[in-house]
Motif scaffolding. Structure first.
Motif, PDB file in Angstrom:
ATOM      1  N   LEU A  25       0.833  -1.201   0.000  1.00 32.72           N
ATOM      2  CA  LEU A  25       0.000   0.000   0.000  1.00 32.72           C
ATOM      3  C   LEU A  25       0.872   1.257   0.000  1.00 32.72           C
ATOM      4  O   LEU A  25       0.578   2.226  -0.707  1.00 32.72           O
ATOM      5  N   ARG A  26       1.944   1.214   0.758  1.00 32.87           N
ATOM      6  CA  ARG A  26       2.884   2.351   0.788  1.00 32.87           C
ATOM      7  C   ARG A  26       3.472   2.591  -0.603  1.00 32.87           C
ATOM      8  O   ARG A  26       3.503   3.721  -1.087  1.00 32.87           O
ATOM      9  N   ILE A  27       3.906   1.517  -1.255  1.00 31.20           N
ATOM     10  CA  ILE A  27       4.477   1.645  -2.592  1.00 31.20           C
ATOM     11  C   ILE A  27       3.424   2.160  -3.567  1.00 31.20           C
ATOM     12  O   ILE A  27       3.698   3.028  -4.395  1.00 31.20           O
ATOM     13  N   GLY A  28       2.209   1.623  -3.480  1.00 32.48           N
ATOM     14  CA  GLY A  28       1.141   2.060  -4.372  1.00 32.48           C
ATOM     15  C   GLY A  28       0.817   3.535  -4.243  1.00 32.48           C
ATOM     16  O   GLY A  28       0.515   4.202  -5.234  1.00 32.48           O
ATOM     17  N   CYS A  29       0.921   4.062  -3.020  1.00 32.96           N
ATOM     18  CA  CYS A  29       0.614   5.481  -2.799  1.00 32.96           C
ATOM     19  C   CYS A  29       1.766   6.401  -3.173  1.00 32.96           C
ATOM     20  O   CYS A  29       1.563   7.602  -3.378  1.00 32.96           O
ATOM     21  N   LEU A  30       2.982   5.842  -3.269  1.00 38.58           N
ATOM     22  CA  LEU A  30       4.158   6.670  -3.535  1.00 38.58           C
ATOM     23  C   LEU A  30       4.771   6.397  -4.904  1.00 38.58           C
ATOM     24  O   LEU A  30       5.849   6.901  -5.213  1.00 38.58           O
ATOM     25  N   SER A  31       4.089   5.615  -5.741  1.00 41.38           N
ATOM     26  CA  SER A  31       4.700   5.179  -7.010  1.00 41.38           C
ATOM     27  C   SER A  31       4.533   6.230  -8.099  1.00 41.38           C
ATOM     28  O   SER A  31       3.838   6.042  -9.091  1.00 41.38           O
ATOM     29  N   PHE A  32       5.208   7.369  -7.899  1.00 38.22           N
ATOM     30  CA  PHE A  32       5.201   8.453  -8.870  1.00 38.22           C
ATOM     31  C   PHE A  32       6.343   8.246  -9.871  1.00 38.22           C
ATOM     32  O   PHE A  32       7.249   7.465  -9.647  1.00 38.22           O
ATOM     33  N   GLY A  33       6.294   8.992 -10.965  1.00 41.15           N
ATOM     34  CA  GLY A  33       7.447   9.069 -11.842  1.00 41.15           C
ATOM     35  C   GLY A  33       7.505   8.064 -12.960  1.00 41.15           C
ATOM     36  O   GLY A  33       8.570   7.868 -13.547  1.00 41.15           O
ATOM     37  N   GLY A  34       6.365   7.406 -13.289  1.00 41.50           N
ATOM     38  CA  GLY A  34       6.407   6.460 -14.392  1.00 41.50           C
ATOM     39  C   GLY A  34       7.226   5.231 -14.047  1.00 41.50           C
ATOM     40  O   GLY A  34       7.608   5.023 -12.893  1.00 41.50           O
ATOM     41  N   PRO A  35       7.533   4.375 -15.030  1.00 42.96           N
ATOM     42  CA  PRO A  35       8.213   3.116 -14.749  1.00 42.96           C
ATOM     43  C   PRO A  35       9.569   3.292 -14.088  1.00 42.96           C
ATOM     44  O   PRO A  35       9.928   2.509 -13.207  1.00 42.96           O
ATOM     45  N   ALA A  36      10.342   4.313 -14.483  1.00 43.85           N
ATOM     46  CA  ALA A  36      11.658   4.498 -13.877  1.00 43.85           C
ATOM     47  C   ALA A  36      11.524   4.776 -12.379  1.00 43.85           C
ATOM     48  O   ALA A  36      12.216   4.162 -11.555  1.00 43.85           O
ATOM     49  N   GLY A  37      10.631   5.701 -12.025  1.00 43.85           N
ATOM     50  CA  GLY A  37      10.430   6.023 -10.618  1.00 43.85           C
ATOM     51  C   GLY A  37       9.853   4.860  -9.829  1.00 43.85           C
ATOM     52  O   GLY A  37      10.230   4.608  -8.681  1.00 43.85           O
ATOM     53  N   GLN A  38       8.930   4.117 -10.427  1.00 43.72           N
ATOM     54  CA  GLN A  38       8.287   3.004  -9.731  1.00 43.72           C
ATOM     55  C   GLN A  38       9.252   1.853  -9.492  1.00 43.72           C
ATOM     56  O   GLN A  38       9.274   1.238  -8.420  1.00 43.72           O
ATOM     57  N   ILE A  39      10.061   1.543 -10.504  1.00 43.91           N
ATOM     58  CA  ILE A  39      11.059   0.487 -10.344  1.00 43.91           C
ATOM     59  C   ILE A  39      12.074   0.898  -9.282  1.00 43.91           C
ATOM     60  O   ILE A  39      12.490   0.088  -8.447  1.00 43.91           O
ATOM     61  N   ALA A  40      12.472   2.174  -9.303  1.00 42.03           N
ATOM     62  CA  ALA A  40      13.411   2.679  -8.295  1.00 42.03           C
ATOM     63  C   ALA A  40      12.828   2.549  -6.891  1.00 42.03           C
ATOM     64  O   ALA A  40      13.509   2.130  -5.946  1.00 42.03           O
ATOM     65  N   LEU A  41      11.559   2.898  -6.748  1.00 42.93           N
ATOM     66  CA  LEU A  41      10.904   2.824  -5.437  1.00 42.93           C
ATOM     67  C   LEU A  41      10.841   1.386  -4.946  1.00 42.93           C
ATOM     68  O   LEU A  41      11.170   1.093  -3.786  1.00 42.93           O
ATOM     69  N   MET A  42      10.425   0.456  -5.811  1.00 39.55           N
ATOM     70  CA  MET A  42      10.346  -0.952  -5.392  1.00 39.55           C
ATOM     71  C   MET A  42      11.723  -1.502  -5.041  1.00 39.55           C
ATOM     72  O   MET A  42      11.881  -2.264  -4.086  1.00 39.55           O
ATOM     73  N   HIS A  43      12.726  -1.131  -5.822  1.00 42.35           N
ATOM     74  CA  HIS A  43      14.080  -1.601  -5.534  1.00 42.35           C
ATOM     75  C   HIS A  43      14.515  -1.121  -4.154  1.00 42.35           C
ATOM     76  O   HIS A  43      15.087  -1.883  -3.360  1.00 42.35           O
ATOM     77  N   ARG A  44      14.229   0.134  -3.873  1.00 41.36           N
ATOM     78  CA  ARG A  44      14.626   0.691  -2.574  1.00 41.36           C
ATOM     79  C   ARG A  44      13.877   0.023  -1.423  1.00 41.36           C
ATOM     80  O   ARG A  44      14.475  -0.372  -0.420  1.00 41.36           O
TER      81      ARG A  44
END
Length: 445
Positions: A25-44
């Protein structure tokens, strides 16, 4: 920021299902920035800070998702959930990656259709976009540092970047080409890819053909069910049927992510179907770029306006809601089908040395893919206009220097300072930059 070395990469830990849901849920609410930003967020969140998935597993799954139609970041999220808690984990993480953004886009679509003022919202998320740029750059540096171990892998990453940024080659072609190079290299000189000469042990499990076939069959029935109901109740001339059919086709040809088909979708929605005007299409894309979730959620905006403007026999709002729901269904159900059907094969494919070579080369190419997305995102955040410059078979999308937005650049620099120097967490950075974006709009409006 936490260091990934605090959790052993070789021994991933498995969270409880409740913890997986909270983080999803945290990732879903913060997954800004298109695929690059989302992949970066999940990796982190998943690899670096919690160690739930190893670096190798993450990149291997990301490689695989680039071969599939649909939003690769959403499919990667579904795979992570599946890996940790089976199908219920895949549903939880995949749905929670989509639902927050879908609800925001739906609310904004309703406001847009009623001509509400969205300037304050755009200002708020302008600051968030600038923050995401710094987060994406950080992820690119970290992933490149871990994935590019040999000169050949670095050359493959650079080659993939040039192929995408300069020659505009399709994502699948670039990734497949890297795989072929890696396959051949592993057979002749595996050390060039950091591999040993020995094949890995043969997988002990049976080949999951039955599960794959059953998943595809069940998923296809579920995917088609709403369309069958629309055809039976409203007929093939109704806007719901046209919306569902168009986005169903789009869902199975969206290789390379949303960017690869946005121009086609816009042209069809505006010129062929007349669901909205060109300026409205640009507004919808802007909203999708500045809200959480996959960029392909712009389809929901298009679907809502189509249903809102031709709602009979429903009211405009009900027609819009039905069209938006149908669009989201036919767009994302295939993503779950692909992952649940083929995820059991991912780790099997990594056992043989030649296949490992192919995956190692693809991993290097994916770094180039992420670098290209980072460049694209940076140009569109920092500059209001771009122009295409062609020379021979190559072309570049260059920023118009006069359109440079120094306010966004200043916010991005602030975000970089907070991340790289102050080691602030992602929530803190996003909150500060969102406030800065709103303040800038109020001062210089």
């Amino acid at each position: 920021m936490h260091n990934a070395s605090s959790v052993p990469v070789s021994s991933p830990v498995t969270p409880s299902f409740d913890e997986l849901v909270r983080v999803s849920l945290r990732i879903g609410c913060l997954s800004f920035g298109g695929p690059a930003g989302q992949i970066a967020l999940m990796h982190r969140e998943i690899v670096e800070e919690r160690g739930w998935i190893s670096e190798e597993q993450f990149l291997q799954a990301l490689n695989f998702c680039h071969f599939l139609p649909g939003p690769e970041a959403q499919q990667l999220a579904t795979w992570i959930g599946w890996k940790l808690h089976g199908m219920r984990g895949g549903f939880a993480m995949g749905l929670l990656f989509v639902i927050p953004g879908a609800l925001v886009i739906l609310a904004l679509s309703m406001l847009y259709a009623l001509a509400a003022d969205l300037h304050w919202f755009a200002a708020l998320f302008t600051g968030i976009k600038a923050a995401v740029l710094a987060i994406v750059v950080q992820a690119l540096i970290r992933i490149a540092g871990r994935a590019l171990k040999t000169p050949l892998q670095k050359a493959l990453a650079v080659g993939a970047f040039i192929a995408l940024a300069v020659f505009s080659l399709p994502f699948p072609l670039v990734v497949l080409g890297a795989g072929v190079i890696g396959f051949a290299t592993a057979a002749a000189r595996p050390e060039l890819l950091g591999l040993s000469n020995a094949d890995g042990p043969a997988p002990a499990s049976k080949r999951p053909w039955a599960m794959t076939i059953r998943t595809i069959a069940t998923g296809a029935v579920l995917w088609a069910a709403p369309m069958i109901a629309v055809l039976a109740l409203l007929g093939s001339d109704h806007v719901l049927w046209k919306v569902g059919l168009f986005f169903s086709k789009l869902a199975v040809v969206t290789f390379g992510g949303a960017y690869a088909v946005l121009s086609y979708m816009a042209q069809q929605a505006v010129d062929t179907y007349g669901w909205l005007r060109a300026g409205e299409m640009a507004d919808g894309l802007g909203l999708a770029e500045t809200t959480p979730g996959p960029l392909i959620m712009v389809t929901q905006f298009v679907g809502y306006l189509a249903g809102f403007r031709a709602p009979e026999p429903f009211s405009p709002m009900v027609g819009g809601l039905l069209a938006a729901a149908l669009t989201t269904w036919v767009t994302f159900v295939p993503c779950f089908i692909w992952i649940f059907a083929f995820a059991p094969w991912i780790e099997r494919l990594g056992n043989a040395r030649k296949l490992k070579g192919g995956l190692a080369a693809i991993t290097a190419a994916v770094v180039g893919v992420i670098a290209n997305l980072t460049l694209w995102f940076a140009i569109h955040v920092l500059f209001r206009e771009t122009r295409d410059v062609a020379f021979g078979p190559a072309s570049l999308s260059l920023p118009v220097l006069q359109s440079f937005d120094w306010r966004l650049a200043a916010i991005a620099a602030l975000a970089a300072f907070l991340i790289f120097r102050m080691r602030k967490g992602i929530l803190t950075v996003l909150a500060i930059c969102a406030a800065a974006g709103l303040a800038a709009a109020l001062v210089w409006s």
